[in-house]
Write an enzyme that holds these catalytic residues in place. Structure first.
Site, PDB file in Angstrom:
ATOM      1  N   CYS A  83      -3.064  -5.200  -2.628  1.00 35.07           N
ATOM      2  CA  CYS A  83      -2.405  -3.966  -2.175  1.00 35.07           C
ATOM      3  C   CYS A  83      -3.433  -2.895  -1.840  1.00 35.07           C
ATOM      4  O   CYS A  83      -3.104  -1.887  -1.222  1.00 35.07           O
ATOM      5  CB  CYS A  83      -1.421  -3.449  -3.226  1.00 35.07           C
ATOM      6  SG  CYS A  83      -2.203  -2.984  -4.773  1.00 35.07           S
ATOM      7  N   ASP A 113      -4.905  -0.902  -3.867  1.00 34.01           N
ATOM      8  CA  ASP A 113      -4.873   0.259  -4.759  1.00 34.01           C
ATOM      9  C   ASP A 113      -6.071   0.239  -5.723  1.00 34.01           C
ATOM     10  O   ASP A 113      -6.525  -0.815  -6.143  1.00 34.01           O
ATOM     11  CB  ASP A 113      -3.562   0.278  -5.552  1.00 34.01           C
ATOM     12  CG  ASP A 113      -2.376   0.543  -4.635  1.00 34.01           C
ATOM     13  OD1 ASP A 113      -2.614   0.897  -3.471  1.00 34.01           O
ATOM     14  OD2 ASP A 113      -1.236   0.399  -5.088  1.00 34.01           O
ATOM     15  N   CYS A 143      -0.023   3.234  -5.632  1.00 37.76           N
ATOM     16  CA  CYS A 143       1.420   3.416  -5.574  1.00 37.76           C
ATOM     17  C   CYS A 143       1.908   4.254  -6.761  1.00 37.76           C
ATOM     18  O   CYS A 143       1.162   4.507  -7.713  1.00 37.76           O
ATOM     19  CB  CYS A 143       2.100   2.059  -5.586  1.00 37.76           C
ATOM     20  SG  CYS A 143       2.022   1.274  -7.199  1.00 37.76           S
ATOM     21  N   CYS A 156       1.042  -3.415 -11.203  1.00 39.43           N
ATOM     22  CA  CYS A 156       0.478  -2.062 -11.163  1.00 39.43           C
ATOM     23  C   CYS A 156       0.046  -1.640 -12.576  1.00 39.43           C
ATOM     24  O   CYS A 156      -0.964  -0.951 -12.740  1.00 39.43           O
ATOM     25  CB  CYS A 156       1.498  -1.087 -10.595  1.00 39.43           C
ATOM     26  SG  CYS A 156       2.358  -1.710  -9.127  1.00 39.43           S
TER      27      CYS A 156
HETATM   28 FE1  FES Z   1      -0.788  -1.811  -5.811  1.00 40.65          FE
HETATM   29 FE2  FES Z   1       1.105  -0.842  -7.350  1.00 40.65          FE
HETATM   30  S1  FES Z   1       1.331  -1.713  -5.366  1.00 40.65           S
HETATM   31  S2  FES Z   1      -0.978  -1.054  -7.797  1.00 40.65           S
END
Ligand code: FES
Length: 140
Positions: free
Chosen positions: A34, A36, A59, A103
Site C-alpha cells: 500500500c 504506507d 491510511c 495497518c
Molecule cells: Fe496501508 Fe493501512 S492501507 S497501512
C-alpha cells in the site's frame, strides 16, 4: 458501521503526533503493497519509555493504530513494550475491518523497530528472534 468510534476518534484526534529530536530509538517501517509508512520515536529513561511520538504517512487505520500504540507504550517498561502485539492494538481500538488488520501490524513493527534501534545504538544485547521480520504478504 465499518469503523469503531475509537478508531474514528484516534484517526480524527491522533495522540502523540510528531517528532522527538532527542529520540533514543527510531523505527521506520513500511508496507510495500500500500506504500504506507510509519515512524516511531522513543525517549527511554532507564528501562521506561518516558516519551513517544509518531509520524504516519498512511491510511486512517494506520494513523489510528499508531496513535493507540503510542498511548499503550507510553510510561511502560521496555519488557512490556516488547509484548505489544498488533492484536492488542486492534482490541484496544475495538476492532478493525479484516482487510485493515495489516495497518495495525505496521504499528507493532514500528514500535519494535524503534526498540531494536535503541538496543543497537547502545550496544545492549538482545535475542534477535524477538524481532522477527513480520511478513505482511497476506495483508492485501
Ligand atoms: Fe496501508 Fe493501512 S492501507 S497501512
Amino acid at each position: 458501521m465499518l469503523y469503531s468510534e475509537k478508531v474514528m476518534d484516534h484517526f480524527r484526534h491522533p495522540r502523540n503526533v510528531g517528532v522527538l529530536d532527542q529520540a533514543d530509538g527510531v523505527g521506520e517501517v513500511g508496507n510495500a503493497k500500500c506504500g504506507d509508512i510509519m515512524k516511531i520515536y522513543l525517549k527511554i529513561d532507564g528501562d521506561t519509555v518516558s516519551d513517544v511520538k509518531f509520524e504516519t504517512f498512511g491510511c486512517g487505520s494506520a494513523i489510528a493504530s499508531s496513535s493507540m500504540a503510542t498511548e499503550m507504550i507510553k510510561g511502560k517498561k521496555l519488557d512490556q513494550v516488547m509484548e505489544l502485539t498488533n492484536k492488542a492494538v486492534v482490541e484496544a481500538l475495538d476492532g478493525l475491518p479484516a482487510h485493515k488488520l495489516h495497518c495495525s501490524v505496521l504499528a507493532e513493527e514500528a514500535v519494535k523497530a524503534a526498540l531494536k534501534d535503541y538496543y543497537d545504538k547502545n550496544g545492549i544485547a538482545y535475542d534477535p528472534s524477538q524481532f522477527p521480520h513480520i511478513d505482511c504478504a497476506g495483508c492485501h
